[in-house]
Design a protein around this motif. Sequence first.
Motif, PDB file in Angstrom:
ATOM      1  N   TRP A 119       1.066  -1.105  -0.111  1.00 25.45           N
ATOM      2  CA  TRP A 119       0.008  -0.166  -0.173  1.00 25.45           C
ATOM      3  C   TRP A 119       0.616   1.099   0.367  1.00 25.45           C
ATOM      4  CZ3 TRP A 119      -4.838  -0.318   3.809  1.00 25.45           C
ATOM      5  CH2 TRP A 119      -5.612  -1.691   3.486  1.00 25.45           C
ATOM      6  N   TRP A 120       1.446   1.203   1.216  1.00 30.70           N
ATOM      7  CA  TRP A 120       2.051   2.744   1.123  1.00 30.70           C
ATOM      8  C   TRP A 120       3.280   2.413  -0.480  1.00 30.70           C
ATOM      9  CZ3 TRP A 120       1.496   6.530   4.399  1.00 30.70           C
ATOM     10  CH2 TRP A 120       0.812   5.676   5.519  1.00 30.70           C
ATOM     11  N   ILE A 121       4.326   1.517  -0.555  1.00 24.07           N
ATOM     12  CA  ILE A 121       4.910   1.537  -2.570  1.00 24.07           C
ATOM     13  C   ILE A 121       4.055   2.285  -3.077  1.00 24.07           C
ATOM     14  CG2 ILE A 121       6.516   0.679  -2.978  1.00 24.07           C
ATOM     15  CD1 ILE A 121       7.455  -0.919  -1.626  1.00 24.07           C
ATOM     16  N   PHE A 122       2.822   1.208  -3.054  1.00 28.87           N
ATOM     17  CA  PHE A 122       1.797   2.565  -4.402  1.00 28.87           C
ATOM     18  C   PHE A 122       1.338   3.129  -3.995  1.00 28.87           C
ATOM     19  CE2 PHE A 122      -1.620   2.153  -5.782  1.00 28.87           C
ATOM     20  CZ  PHE A 122      -2.002   1.225  -7.275  1.00 28.87           C
ATOM     21  N   LEU A 123       1.463   4.072  -2.613  1.00 25.64           N
ATOM     22  CA  LEU A 123       0.986   5.547  -3.019  1.00 25.64           C
ATOM     23  C   LEU A 123       2.161   6.197  -3.597  1.00 25.64           C
ATOM     24  CD1 LEU A 123      -0.873   5.685   0.227  1.00 25.64           C
ATOM     25  CD2 LEU A 123      -1.796   6.036  -1.909  1.00 25.64           C
ATOM     26  N   GLY A 124       3.166   6.125  -2.649  1.00 26.12           N
ATOM     27  CA  GLY A 124       4.520   6.489  -3.033  1.00 26.12           C
ATOM     28  C   GLY A 124       4.525   6.225  -4.864  1.00 26.12           C
ATOM     29  N   LEU A 125       4.852   5.380  -5.257  1.00 27.00           N
ATOM     30  CA  LEU A 125       4.207   5.446  -7.118  1.00 27.00           C
ATOM     31  C   LEU A 125       3.368   6.411  -7.331  1.00 27.00           C
ATOM     32  CD1 LEU A 125       5.634   1.813  -7.288  1.00 27.00           C
ATOM     33  CD2 LEU A 125       7.361   3.247  -7.368  1.00 27.00           C
ATOM     34  N   VAL A 126       2.232   5.773  -6.761  1.00 27.85           N
ATOM     35  CA  VAL A 126       1.130   6.532  -8.098  1.00 27.85           C
ATOM     36  C   VAL A 126       1.100   8.310  -7.668  1.00 27.85           C
ATOM     37  CG1 VAL A 126      -2.003   7.259  -6.885  1.00 27.85           C
ATOM     38  CG2 VAL A 126      -0.615   4.681  -7.380  1.00 27.85           C
ATOM     39  N   ALA A 127       1.680   8.796  -6.523  1.00 27.55           N
ATOM     40  CA  ALA A 127       1.941  10.091  -6.611  1.00 27.55           C
ATOM     41  C   ALA A 127       2.292  11.145  -7.349  1.00 27.55           C
ATOM     42  CB  ALA A 127       2.250  10.582  -5.358  1.00 27.55           C
ATOM     43  N   GLY A 128       3.672  10.059  -8.155  1.00 28.87           N
ATOM     44  CA  GLY A 128       4.215  10.855  -9.202  1.00 28.87           C
ATOM     45  C   GLY A 128       3.253  10.307 -10.226  1.00 28.87           C
ATOM     46  N   PHE A 129       2.891   9.140 -10.194  1.00 23.59           N
ATOM     47  CA  PHE A 129       2.535   9.116 -11.752  1.00 23.59           C
ATOM     48  C   PHE A 129       1.072   9.275 -12.260  1.00 23.59           C
ATOM     49  CE2 PHE A 129       4.649   5.110 -11.057  1.00 23.59           C
ATOM     50  CZ  PHE A 129       5.987   5.469 -11.759  1.00 23.59           C
TER      51      PHE A 129
END
Lengths: 681, 587, 531
Positions: B230-240
């Motif tokens: 979840w956390w990593i996904f949120l991080g990646l999503v923020a940029g994309f």
Amino acid sequence: MNESLLTNLSILILLLPAAGALCAGALGPRHLKGNSHWPVVFGVGGAAIASYILLFQVAGAGEESSVLIELYQWFTAGGGSWFNVELLIDPLTAVMLAVVTGISTLVVIYSKEYMRHHDQPERGYERFFAFLGLFVFSMCILVLGGNFLLLYLGWEAVGLCSYLLIGFYYQKPSAAAAAKKAFLVNRIGDFGFGLGILLIYITFGCLDYATVFEAARLGMDHNVEALATLMSIDAIQASELAMTISSRLPIIALLLLCGAVGKSAQLPLYVWLPDAMEGPSPVSALIHAATMVTAGIYMMVRCGVIFASSDAVMMFIAILGAATAIFAATIALVQTDMKRILAYSTISQLGYMFLGVGCFAAGSAVFHLMTHAFFKALLFLGAGSVMHAMGGIIDVRRFGGLKRILPVTYLTMLIGSAALAGFPLLAGFWSKDEIVHAAFNQHVLLGVVGLVTAVLTAFYTFRMMFLAFWGEERVPEGVSAHESGKWILVPLGILAIGAIFSGYFGVHVHGGGFLGFLEPHGALHHFLEPVTAPFAAHAHEAHAAEIGHGFFAAIAHHWLMYLSALLSILGILVAYVWYVQRPWLPQVVRATFPKAHFVLLHKYFVDEFYDTVFVSPLRRLGRFCYQADVFLIDGIVWFITVIPRMFGQSWRTLQTGALQGYGLGMAAGLALIIVLVMMTT
Amino acid sequence: MDFVSNWILTAIIFMPIVGAAYVWFGSGSRVSQVRSNAMIGSMLTLLLVICAAGMHSQGQGETVDGYGLYHTSGWMADGDNRIDVNYTLGIDGVSVWLLLLTGLLCPLAIWASFSSITNRAKEYYCLLLLLESGMLGVFCSLDLLLFYVFFEFTLIPLFFLIGTWGGQERARAATKFFLFTVAGSVLTFAGVLYLAFHQYSYGDTGVFSLNIPTLVRYGQSGLIPAGVQWWIFLGLVAGFAVKVPLFPVHTWLPLAHTEAPTAGSVLLAGVLLKLGTYGFIRLALPILPEGAEAFAHFMAVMAIAGVIYGALAAWVQEDVKKLVAYSSVSHMGFCVLGMFSLKMAGMTGSVMYMVNHGLSTAALFLVVGMIYERYHTRDMNKLGGLARQMPVMAVFLIIFTLSSIGLPGLNGFIGEMLVLIGTAASTETHDGLIAGPLGMAYAVPAATGIVLGAIYMLWMCRRILFGPVLEPPGTPDTSAGLPPDLSGREIGILAPIAVLCLVIGIWPKPMIDSMQPAIEEHILASRVMEKDINVAHADKAMKGQSVASNTAPASPQADSMEVESKPTEAQRFTGSQLVGSEVRHGS
Amino acid sequence: MDLSAYFPGFLPEFVMIIGACAVLLLGAPARAAVPGDMSKQTPGLLAIVVTLTSLFITLWLGHPAGGESCPPGLVATDLLYYVRVGGLGVGVLILLANLHLPVANERAEFFSMILFSLTGLLITAAANDLLVLFFAIELVSVPTYIIVALAREDKRASEASVKYFFLGAMSAAIMVYGFSFLYGALGGTTTLSGSGDSMAAVASATDTNNAIIIAGMLLSFAGIFFKLAAVPFHSYVADVYEGPASTVSGLLGFLPKFAGLIAGVKLLSVFAWDVPPQVLWVLWIVAAATMTVGNTIALLQRNVKRILAYSSVAHSGYMLIGLIVGPSLLAGAGPMRDGVSAMLFYMVLYGAMNLGAFAVLGALEKSGESVEDIADIEGLHQRHPGLALAMALCIFSLMGFPPTAGLLGKVYIFSSAFSVGSEHPFGGPLVVLAVIGVINSAIGAAYYLRIIAACYNREPKSETKIIGGAALRLAIVACSGLMLLLFIKPALLSRDAKSAAATVVAKDVHHTNVAVAAKNTASESSPTKTP
């Protein structure tokens, strides 16, 4: 059947109009100019010839009358199965193709003269023909397509051609607006249509007609074994699938119906069709009367398995059709624009076809579709001829008594009007009568509505005719009216012949009774039987359930025909009395019911209603969204960016520049750290 | 040949830079010389991209984990074999199309600038070429840090392009664009680093690796706990998400588009927005399957909100460019929706959509630019009836409008339909994949986008093209040597795009054929249904040996043949076999 | 004492000391003997020669073998080697950038002070004794007070110098106070590490969690914070950086900071980073506050020098993360879990990019005035494209943006923080700290972007012209070129940084917390590894 011949024919039918269109579009502006019609005439004409050969091939094939031709793989949703570009040839397709290409050919020929003024081609001449060719191509895809995606492709493509052709006089704001409206209203219907296709996909896992219909039929019959074999699944899954199918089919039918309602201009999405008359008259004749608008009927008949599976949906279709028929007919009573009268009449007649489908009389609906194509195309082309002669004026208040100036036009239009009015023995009489029959079988009220509409139809049609062609000879100022040339008159004549005789495809000779030697349900119906079988199967059940109406139907079978013949003559007579013998009468009626007239004249304020209820709020919402972007979202962003600034500001106030202050700050900070640490130790 | 296949991707990335250097140092002061040199540079790049695509389809060069033309050289590893942060390149069936798109649009964008850019031309063309290099780099990268480097690098040239050659508010637009994107992508940066750490600590490689295939394999192995995903996904999503841009972080886009010069808008809409969706597809979805599934609903809701919101906002614009910009918000919503169906159909649709949107929206911006050059306004209140003045332009504008609203037979339809099919069928198991998170409830509101799309695009067409002729006083401005209607050069720019729109709409099979094996292997591998996994295992068993010994495994051809050979004529309705199994796999 | 025994191992330091004295002493005679322009250049050129010589000797000597005989209180390690390479390397750039300074006559003094400061830096890295460490740090700092005053004839410069001196003196007092606590708590020895009775040996044998040690560490770090310009000891930064010439400000961001960080490493290495949690928490808070305060105040500035000054505060925060993470100690620790090497890498990088940015400012002049306001550099690109490009490269590097080494610096720092892992007692807070750092880099992008936007996206307003000679331009080219070079080939620096970090804690010292954590990691991570 000779499959390779059919393959070649069907490809020819598709390619010839497309090639003609391409040729006209590419070479027209520079090279062909005033001759731009030739490639399209040849293309569409060739397609027509091929269509008739195809029709005879199919007709001669007997039992095995359905062929699927796979051209190539189009795209896939994964899992190995592709959506193909595939063509389905069966009786329905053959009939539709014959109607579409036949009438198109006449319209293209007609346009050669119509689209010029003083023998000079109009601006955009080549564009017009290119679009016409493109339209024929799209329409052929629509009826030839062997799966729902190609149906959708054709569906949208004819919508596009309609858009382009309605907006042909794009510099007229009204034409541009009408084009946009047509496309959008259709898109609203297509929204449901597309969802229906999606639902079909997620239910059946494929989109080709053969599998979907077969699975739907088996699912409705709860024939688990056959379903399991068809879909290659085990019995438990098949039984679940059957449950799913029977629960979803009505929803699918309703969604598909949305598309039909849009394309075939039924309530409540009919509003685009009257406006579509902004296009040139041949376009109105071809697209907005004879062919494209019938796509909805075609689709419902094609998907008979799906529609006929639910009595409620069928009843809904019937009611919708009946309501549209009478609703549009009432509006047509007071219109003064010839083409608009015809447009409302088209809506009304399409309502009949819906009524026919809804009453399980799919064969009759297709029959009416065919006859209507002839006489309505004839009427529009005739109206075009009048317009051509009147220098572009089409308001029946501004001219009159034209029958001597335009004798051929008058005569052919008279035949067309009579056919539309259901004058006995003409094409419209037979087909309309069958539908009213079926309506009575379904529910007596539907039948009554059908009959009342028939009277109204006869009345407004002849009102138009009398206003335009009878009475004192009046011509708008500055117009030197003259009869059109042979390029216009020959198609009119051919169509008039069709308006008289096309009805006989649908009757068969039978002994006994006054007029009874001609019975409904003739060759056409037999020919279409393989396609309309699902309706027939369900109609049987439905009618058996309603014994009371069955009795009525028995009487109607013989008497209704005479009744409707009488009623149509009655309508014509009333029109004659009102508009020829006692022209002051309409004024009196208008004065007596001013409100009713007002409402009818403004078409029940439906456009205004839509504008207030849907368009304006949506646009306000759009503005709100944009404002939200500018103020709300950017405001939040701004706020987020302000937080660090506020931090910075609060820290900066400590930056006094004074040495003592800094020293004190350092000491205080250190003290704070130490105190904190010591407290936690 | 080995040498060529090893270095061709590097050549693709650096060809524009070489071109830029040549433009800067080798073209004197004449603008004509400058722009023809820039054109040559980008055309050579296109040639290389086409060669690479050809070589990839032939299966030439080294193939690792299904990525063709694989190449790796040392970078941050500096001899420590426990660090795998390297200059690693490779392409697959998904990225190759985006490469082709980029390779095509850049020369067109440069060509389109010929008449509009006279001021500081040398810098302008250099920046365009640098931008091209960055974009190509993103699609070639198989190292996460390298990906990030190119991903971020694209901001710099575009920042200058907007900031220097933009409109009135160019400074604000450039800054807003840059900061929005940076704010998102720093979080992506954190996510990337944390992901790499996690792989090192819990994976079995013993290598701190930012190698994308390694990370994908790790993500698919299920070793990342859901919470961490979840956390990593949120991080990646923020940029994309900012890059895509997903509602509600899209507000930079309309401003950036309106202020950017034509070529900037073209590349921004055509390619740069795809970097975000490409990031989702290449990284977020395959590496974080559980995170993706957990957030799929949220992402889908945001995507649909974007579809509707963007469409409505587009409808009320008076500035054509802003309208097209908002249409991008709407369209990219579709693109994101499709991939979060986690189905082959939706995913294919997404990738198709990326390419199609790249073509049609870029073309729309080109047309708008051409109008602007003549009329110096984009205000629809001041323009009208241009179909009469510019009939050729009108034809193109209508074609691209239709493509953009997804008319069947044109390219837009394929992507849109597949996205909707994927979304609707997400809960089903027709396609050999386990059920996805979305369903009909998402497809219905998304489908309204089709209606709304038609509304605003036709609205635009009507106002610009139709009605009585309306031109601002003193226009059309032909002082720059432009004819009233499109010139041969401008037709040459638009025609290839129009042809592609038609060809893809009618014959998308080559794209789909090359995409789907890559999607199945690289993105959806963990979602293949059990019954298929058994089959796949047999295939992988052979492949596994080669992977283990680190030699080149089976070529993509072999994979695509496996997928191809599945449906036989007798099984034409294989899809339907699986209908019943939804109960087994369903929620 | 026979110095010759130590001579080979510490030759670079000897060269520097002698060179510094020589420049100082030769300054006056040279002024008299060599006429005109040449005399002005002599001290500076000499200083460069000295520094280069020392650098070459360093490279020639290579990594210390470990067997060098060291004078008491000094030790030659890879850390020293790294500081020699990095410090002297940047030192050369500093000298080049300042070669045109000062305008007044105190050139010999000026350059010798720089040399002394550099020498202090080297000795800091070599120090193995608390007292030596203290003297070395002060040897770095004290010359900088003078440098600030000498660099230009301006009231502000003198004022800055005075402020800097007083606050520096105060912080030095605090630091030495802290040192005395440590001396007392750790058994009365001042030797930092090594066999026998060193502080490290004592620390490993005793419970370090006692109030005296905590107090000692805190006070010592307070002094170090001042050198780093970390919160709450950051307030002087803007005034002091603004005062002198820009190129001198570039120097101020490097020398004291580097020395402070090395001192921090030395102190923490005594405990092998097994310090009481309170100390780590203080460092954590200070790091977080330093990043945030630096960046947020910089957002509000309009003076480029002040922006860069506050950005310098923020960068100290980033580097503190590396310091807290510490070197790679755990058995299962990954290759990126090396905060010290990340910090060392970043520090040298920062020295160059910061100097580059200041040097571009220093190379500009607006009608005799120095260029400071952001309005002064508007349209720089159109007037001086080369300078603008160099500025852009350095600023992008400060921003942590590709294609510059600043990005890789951030990769090293942040991934080291992540790599500590959740098994480590301080792993969780470090992840949070890294995220704070990442968010801060986004905030930082806002003001860095303003500088770039000013250079590129605006029309020139004021007439600026280039001052400074070829040397300054060379320094600018070198600084910005280095950003690209290190991006493409980070190993040039990172490999030495790694080997340097590997030596900061003696191998045989095992501390309780660390050992326990290592054991935990080993036992917890093994089952998760799948076959």
